[in-house]
Design an enzyme around this catalytic site. Structure first.
Site, mmCIF file in Angstrom:
data_model
loop_
_atom_site.group_PDB
_atom_site.id
_atom_site.type_symbol
_atom_site.label_atom_id
_atom_site.label_comp_id
_atom_site.label_asym_id
_atom_site.label_seq_id
_atom_site.Cartn_x
_atom_site.Cartn_y
_atom_site.Cartn_z
ATOM 1 C CB SER A 148 40.369 42.467 59.547
ATOM 2 O OG SER A 148 41.026 41.371 58.959
ATOM 3 C CB THR A 149 38.211 47.780 59.852
ATOM 4 O OG1 THR A 149 38.694 48.461 58.686
ATOM 5 C CG2 THR A 149 39.300 47.648 60.894
ATOM 6 C CG ASN A 197 39.618 37.603 48.067
ATOM 7 O OD1 ASN A 197 40.377 36.838 47.480
ATOM 8 N ND2 ASN A 197 38.758 38.363 47.423
ATOM 9 C CG ASP A 201 41.340 56.098 47.061
ATOM 10 O OD1 ASP A 201 41.882 54.990 47.259
ATOM 11 O OD2 ASP A 201 40.701 56.363 46.023
ATOM 12 C CB ILE A 202 44.939 52.930 50.416
ATOM 13 C CG1 ILE A 202 46.375 52.505 50.709
ATOM 14 C CG2 ILE A 202 44.144 51.871 49.651
ATOM 15 C CD1 ILE A 202 46.496 51.402 51.723
ATOM 16 C CB VAL A 234 41.193 47.891 50.687
ATOM 17 C CG1 VAL A 234 42.648 48.046 50.307
ATOM 18 C CG2 VAL A 234 40.802 48.951 51.710
ATOM 19 C CG ASP A 235 41.297 42.276 47.129
ATOM 20 O OD1 ASP A 235 42.373 42.505 46.551
ATOM 21 O OD2 ASP A 235 40.764 41.154 47.162
ATOM 22 C CE1 TYR A 239 36.870 39.036 54.373
ATOM 23 C CE2 TYR A 239 39.121 38.971 55.120
ATOM 24 C CZ TYR A 239 38.168 38.640 54.182
ATOM 25 O OH TYR A 239 38.518 37.903 53.082
#
Length: 170
Positions: free
Chosen positions: A123-124, A25, A11-12, A34-35, A127
Site C-alpha cells: 500500500s505504499t 489490485n 527488486d522483489i 509491484v503488481d 495507494y
C-alpha cells in the site's frame, strides 16, 4: 513460532523464496507497481491462475485485506500470494486492513507449507500509505502473528523504504 525478519533493498521479482507476496489490485488481473512487475516477470501462468480465481471463488475480485495464492510462473518461487492493500485516506483505508494483508498472507503461506516469504511494502505506492506507518504496521503484524514461516523478508525498492523498515526493527 515467530518468523525471522530480514530486510533486502532490491527488486522483489528477483527474490528466491517459497512465496512472493504481490501487492495486487482487487481485479487480480495485473496493474502497476509491484503488481505489474510480478505479472511481467512471472509470465502468463500467473494471469491464467488469476483468471481462474476470478471465474470461480472471486468473481467480484479479491476483497481488501484478504489473500490468495497462484503459481509463481517464471519467478524463482513456488507461489505468488496476492493481497489487496487499502488505499490511504480513502473509505476503507483502515490500518487494520493493512495489518490483515500481512496476517492473511502468512495464513496462506502456512496452508501452502511455505518457509520463506518475501513481502513488498504493501500500500505504499499508488495507494499512498505513509512509509513509516506502513513499516510499523508490517513489522508489528509479522512479529505478532504465529506462523510456521521461518523467514519473512521485506524487499524494499529504495533507501527511504529500507530505512523506514530498519527503524521499526530497531
Amino acid at each position: 513460532m515467530t518468523a525471522t525478519i530480514t530486510l533486502v533493498r532490491g527488486d522483489i521479482t528477483r527474490q528466491s523464496a517459497d512465496a512472493i507476496v504481490n501487492a495486487a489490485n482487487s481485479s487480480l488481473l495485473g496493474g502497476g507497481g509491484v503488481d505489474g512487475a510480478i505479472h511481467r516477470r512471472g509470465g502468463p501462468a500467473i494471469l491464467e491462475d488469476c483468471r481462474r480465481l476470478r471465474a470461480s471463488h472471486h468473481g467480484k475480485g479479491l476483497p481488501t485485506g484478504r489473500a490468495v495464492a497462484t503459481t509463481a510462473g517464471d519467478l524463482d518461487a513456488r507461489w505468488v500470494i496476492h493481497t489487496v492493500g487499502p488505499v490511504h485516506g480513502a473509505p476503507g483505508g483502515d490500518p487494520e486492513l493493512l495489518a490483515s494483508c500481512y496476517r492473511e498472507s502468512l495464513r496462506v503461506a502456512d496452508e501452502l507449507g511455505a518457509r520463506t516469504v518475501a513481502f513488498p511494502a504493501i500500500s505504499t505506492g499508488v495507494y499512498r500509505w505513509p512509509m513509516d506507518d506502513a513499516a510499523r504496521i508490517a513489522v508489528e503484524t509479522v512479529r505478532s502473528t504465529p506462523t510456521a514461516v521461518e523467514e519473512v523478508r521485506f524487499v524494499l525498492l529504495d533507501d527511504r523504504a529500507y530505512e523506514a523498515f530498519a527503524r521499526q526493527l530497531g
